[in-house]
Design an enzyme around this catalytic site. Structure first.
Site, PDB file in Angstrom:
ATOM      1  N   GLU A   9      11.459  -7.230  -9.261  1.00 16.19           N
ATOM      2  CA  GLU A   9      10.903  -5.801  -9.356  1.00 16.19           C
ATOM      3  C   GLU A   9      11.862  -4.784  -9.569  1.00 16.19           C
ATOM      4  O   GLU A   9      12.143  -4.021  -8.659  1.00 16.19           O
ATOM      5  CB  GLU A   9      10.091  -5.699  -8.178  1.00 16.19           C
ATOM      6  CG  GLU A   9       9.462  -4.368  -7.913  1.00 16.19           C
ATOM      7  CD  GLU A   9       8.355  -4.353  -6.995  1.00 16.19           C
ATOM      8  OE1 GLU A   9       7.466  -5.260  -6.710  1.00 16.19           O
ATOM      9  OE2 GLU A   9       8.410  -3.605  -5.952  1.00 16.19           O
TER      10      GLU A   9
ATOM     11  N   HIS B 169      12.949  -2.938  -1.405  1.00 15.27           N
ATOM     12  CA  HIS B 169      11.952  -2.232  -1.936  1.00 15.27           C
ATOM     13  C   HIS B 169      12.893  -1.061  -2.832  1.00 15.27           C
ATOM     14  O   HIS B 169      13.662  -0.227  -2.297  1.00 15.27           O
ATOM     15  CB  HIS B 169      10.641  -1.709  -1.665  1.00 15.27           C
ATOM     16  CG  HIS B 169       9.946  -1.392  -2.301  1.00 15.27           C
ATOM     17  ND1 HIS B 169       9.636  -0.085  -3.101  1.00 15.27           N
ATOM     18  CD2 HIS B 169       8.595  -2.045  -2.970  1.00 15.27           C
ATOM     19  CE1 HIS B 169       8.616  -0.108  -3.996  1.00 15.27           C
ATOM     20  NE2 HIS B 169       8.005  -1.190  -3.949  1.00 15.27           N
TER      21      HIS B 169
ATOM     22  N   SER C  74       4.355  -2.467 -12.215  1.00 16.22           N
ATOM     23  CA  SER C  74       3.236  -1.763 -13.145  1.00 16.22           C
ATOM     24  C   SER C  74       2.428  -2.940 -13.550  1.00 16.22           C
ATOM     25  O   SER C  74       1.988  -3.260 -14.777  1.00 16.22           O
ATOM     26  CB  SER C  74       3.899  -1.293 -14.410  1.00 16.22           C
ATOM     27  OG  SER C  74       4.614  -0.016 -13.957  1.00 16.22           O
TER      28      SER C  74
ATOM     29  N   TRP D 232       0.833  -1.254  -0.021  1.00 16.56           N
ATOM     30  CA  TRP D 232       0.025  -0.027   0.048  1.00 16.56           C
ATOM     31  C   TRP D 232       0.946   1.064  -0.093  1.00 16.56           C
ATOM     32  O   TRP D 232       0.192   2.390  -0.046  1.00 16.56           O
ATOM     33  CB  TRP D 232      -0.809  -0.041   1.235  1.00 16.56           C
ATOM     34  CG  TRP D 232      -2.146  -1.121   1.284  1.00 16.56           C
ATOM     35  CD1 TRP D 232      -2.269  -2.019   0.202  1.00 16.56           C
ATOM     36  CD2 TRP D 232      -3.046  -1.028   2.113  1.00 16.56           C
ATOM     37  NE1 TRP D 232      -3.427  -2.559   0.351  1.00 16.56           N
ATOM     38  CE2 TRP D 232      -3.880  -2.231   1.365  1.00 16.56           C
ATOM     39  CE3 TRP D 232      -3.429  -0.420   3.242  1.00 16.56           C
ATOM     40  CZ2 TRP D 232      -4.994  -2.621   2.132  1.00 16.56           C
ATOM     41  CZ3 TRP D 232      -4.773  -0.883   3.899  1.00 16.56           C
ATOM     42  CH2 TRP D 232      -5.389  -1.729   3.277  1.00 16.56           C
ATOM     43  N   LYS D 233       2.153   1.081   0.134  1.00 20.13           N
ATOM     44  CA  LYS D 233       3.027   2.235   0.095  1.00 20.13           C
ATOM     45  C   LYS D 233       2.444   3.254   1.190  1.00 20.13           C
ATOM     46  O   LYS D 233       2.036   2.847   2.126  1.00 20.13           O
ATOM     47  CB  LYS D 233       3.214   3.026  -1.186  1.00 20.13           C
ATOM     48  CG  LYS D 233       3.417   1.784  -2.175  1.00 20.13           C
ATOM     49  CD  LYS D 233       3.640   2.492  -3.684  1.00 20.13           C
ATOM     50  CE  LYS D 233       3.692   1.431  -4.547  1.00 20.13           C
ATOM     51  NZ  LYS D 233       4.761   1.497  -5.612  1.00 20.13           N
TER      52      LYS D 233
HETATM   53  C1  PEP Z   1       5.425  -2.147  -5.621  1.00 22.09           C
HETATM   54  O1  PEP Z   1       5.308  -1.129  -5.088  1.00 22.09           O
HETATM   55  O2  PEP Z   1       5.956  -2.790  -5.011  1.00 22.09           O
HETATM   56  C2  PEP Z   1       4.998  -2.130  -6.826  1.00 22.09           C
HETATM   57  C3  PEP Z   1       5.063  -3.171  -7.561  1.00 22.09           C
HETATM   58  O3  PEP Z   1       4.328  -1.143  -7.113  1.00 22.09           O
HETATM   59  P1  PEP Z   1       3.452  -0.822  -8.687  1.00 22.09           P
HETATM   60  O4  PEP Z   1       2.561  -2.088  -8.677  1.00 22.09           O
HETATM   61  O5  PEP Z   1       2.732   0.409  -8.543  1.00 22.09           O
HETATM   62  O6  PEP Z   1       4.462  -0.891  -9.879  1.00 22.09           O
END
Ligand code: PEP
Length: 239
Positions: free
Chosen positions: A158, A86, A196, A7-8
């Site tokens: 990621e 992250h 994304s 959720w950041k």
């Molecule tokens: C994340 O914050 O781990 C992430 C994958 O963000 P997003 O899906 O917005 O790219």
């Protein structure tokens, strides 16, 4: 398939967090949620059907570390996992050596670590990309036999550049496959993709050997998140 939501720094109030989880409940899917620290204890009590964790921890157990959160604190209130390395932490100058310390500390505290992995910039040449992954792997997992923790470590591919806020992701499917093949030679635990993941592209990644997804911004958008979960469910039935 495992779905972990990051959720950041959202939402701004506990009542909005309830709203989002009430909505998640209706999706009838086991979702892991990493909300902001402040809401964690309350959400764990109110929503026992979900697995909750945190977006960050500190690497020391206790002591004079103003503003930090110990993995043992997370564990003691019922949190089950932490995200580590992250890219948004790396932007705040947290390096791979620190991530390595955090990982060791989370393992000691018996928290599952969702370790983000991936290059910071787009690298088109395969050999250079693999070289970059090897370099990252060496520092991030220094002094650890990660296969002996294969139930306690989850690796999420990621790359920083693929995160939705960078606006140039997601990673092309062939590159995710390249990563999966590379990491599977080193690690026998769960592999996720993040960066994304949207309703329009989730299907691209469903038929490769991933164990699930780490989803940020679209986990906060109910309409879109519903579509993502429905597509994952549909795929799991067909499979
Ligand atoms: C994340 O914050 O781990 C992430 C994958 O963000 P997003 O899906 O917005 O790219």
């Amino acid at each position: 398939m495992l779905v972990i939501t990051n959720w950041k720094m959202n939402p701004l109030s506990l009542s909005q967090a309830y709203k989002l989880l009430d909505f998640y409940q209706k999706l009838n899917y086991k979702i892991w949620v990493a909300p902001p620290f402040l809401f964690l204890q309350d959400l764990i009590k109110k929503y026992p059907d979900f697995i909750f964790g945190v977006q960050n921890i500190y690497f020391e157990k206790r002591g004079a570390y103003t503003g930090e959160i110990s993995p043992w604190m997370v564990k003691n209130i019922g949190g089950k996992f932490t995200i580590i390395n992250h890219s948004e932490r790396r932007k705040l100058k947290e390096d791979l050596k620190i991530a390595n310390l955090k990982l060791k500390s989370a393992l000691k505290a018996n928290l599952i670590s969702v370790v983000c992995f991936g290059e910071d910039n787009i690298i088109k040449d395969k050999q250079s990309l693999i070289k970059e992954w090897n370099k990252e792997y060496k520092i991030l997992f220094r002094d650890l036999n990660i296969n002996s923790f294969k139930n306690k470590i989850i690796i999420a591919y990621e790359p920083s550049w693929a995160i939705s806020t960078a606006k140039i992701g997601p990673v092309p499917k062939e590159q995710v496959v390249l990563f999966i093949n590379w990491i599977k030679k080193r690690f026998r635990g769960k592999i996720l993709y993040g960066g994304s993941v949207f309703p329009e592209n989730i299907e691209n990644y469903l038929d490769i050997s991933l164990d699930g997804f780490l989803i940020g911004s679209h986990s906060l958008k109910p309409k879109n998140f519903r579509i993502i979960i429905e597509k994952i469910k549909k795929f799991s039935i067909i499979k």
